[in-house]
Enzyme design. Structure first.
Site, short mmCIF file in Angstrom:
data_model
loop_
_atom_site.label_atom_id
_atom_site.label_comp_id
_atom_site.label_asym_id
_atom_site.label_seq_id
_atom_site.Cartn_x
_atom_site.Cartn_y
_atom_site.Cartn_z
CG HIS A 138 -2.20 0.73 1.02
ND1 HIS A 138 -2.55 1.84 1.75
CD2 HIS A 138 -3.22 0.53 0.14
CE1 HIS A 138 -3.73 2.28 1.36
NE2 HIS A 138 -4.16 1.51 0.37
CE LYS A 140 -1.70 4.58 -1.36
NZ LYS A 140 -2.44 4.47 -0.09
CG ASP A 145 18.69 11.46 -9.65
OD1 ASP A 145 18.86 10.44 -10.32
OD2 ASP A 145 18.44 12.58 -10.17
#
Length: 222
Positions: A138, A140, A145
């Site tokens: 779940h 996000k 870099d």
């Protein structure tokens, strides 16, 4: 000594200019949508736009995320539950064309949802891994870099040094979907904070190793 002082001053100015921003998606974000469709054409997915008087404009907020993707120099590591945004997928495709190395971790079920951009990116050669479990992946977040990843790429390429860059992390409640980007109440933090980017990069690396049995070549549309 003077040159050291100049370098120190430049470094401080450069760090001060790095992004630290909270983006909020709310019910006010779509009040300018009709005007944007008229200006850009219905169905337009342009990540960049002309100035908008709506401070909560969803299109402007999406453009801010795309802008960071467009700044990637070496790597993008994305852990995302569900991803169907065409404009952000286009930003990742532009990164691929620049030679940026992209890796994606997603949820085993959501990879195959209608409109998912993850399978499309996998077909372009982006490695994708998912956990083999009934629990949800779940997360996000997106690291651009990351220091640890850039160093890993340097060693793989057997280079003595890499072009200067700095790490960015994008994280919050936001899924990269039309509903998340233009309907829900969501938040997204974009920051160059070194401790936060290092922490997120370390967790991505840990998950990437843990999900090693699900290489991109094994992920095929159901």
């Amino acid at each position: 000594v003077i040159w050291k002082l100049v370098q120190c001053s430049r470094s401080k100015r450069e760090k001060a200019s790095r992004v630290h921003e909270v983006i909020v998606f709310n019910e006010l974000g779509e009040i300018c949508a009709a005007a944007h469709m008229r200006n850009n054409g219905i169905g337009s997915q342009k990540p960049h736009m002309s100035p908008c008087c709506n401070a909560h404009c969803s299109l402007r907020n999406v453009a801010k995320i795309a802008e960071q993707i467009d700044r990637a120099v070496f790597s993008i590591d994305l852990a995302i539950f569900t991803f169907s945004s065409l404009s952000l997928a286009d930003a990742l495709k532009r990164a691929l064309q620049r030679g940026v190395i992209i890796r994606i971790i997603s949820d085993g079920e959501m990879v195959y949802c209608t409109g998912s951009q993850i399978t499309m990116l996998a077909q372009l050669g982006v490695p994708v891994r998912v956990p083999i479990t009934t629990n949800l992946m779940h997360n996000k977040f997106c690291i651009i870099d990351g220091v640890e990843r850039v160093e890993e790429i340097r060693l793989l390429r057997k280079l003595k040094w890499m072009r200067p860059c700095y790490s960015i992390v994008i994280s919050g409640s936001l899924n990269w979907t039309a509903q998340g980007l233009g309907g829900n109440w969501e938040n997204c933090i974009i920051t160059a904070d070194e401790k936060l980017t290092a922490t997120f990069q370390a967790e991505f690396q840990r998950m990437w190793r843990a999900f090693g049995k699900t290489e991109a070549s094994r992920i095929q549309p159901k």
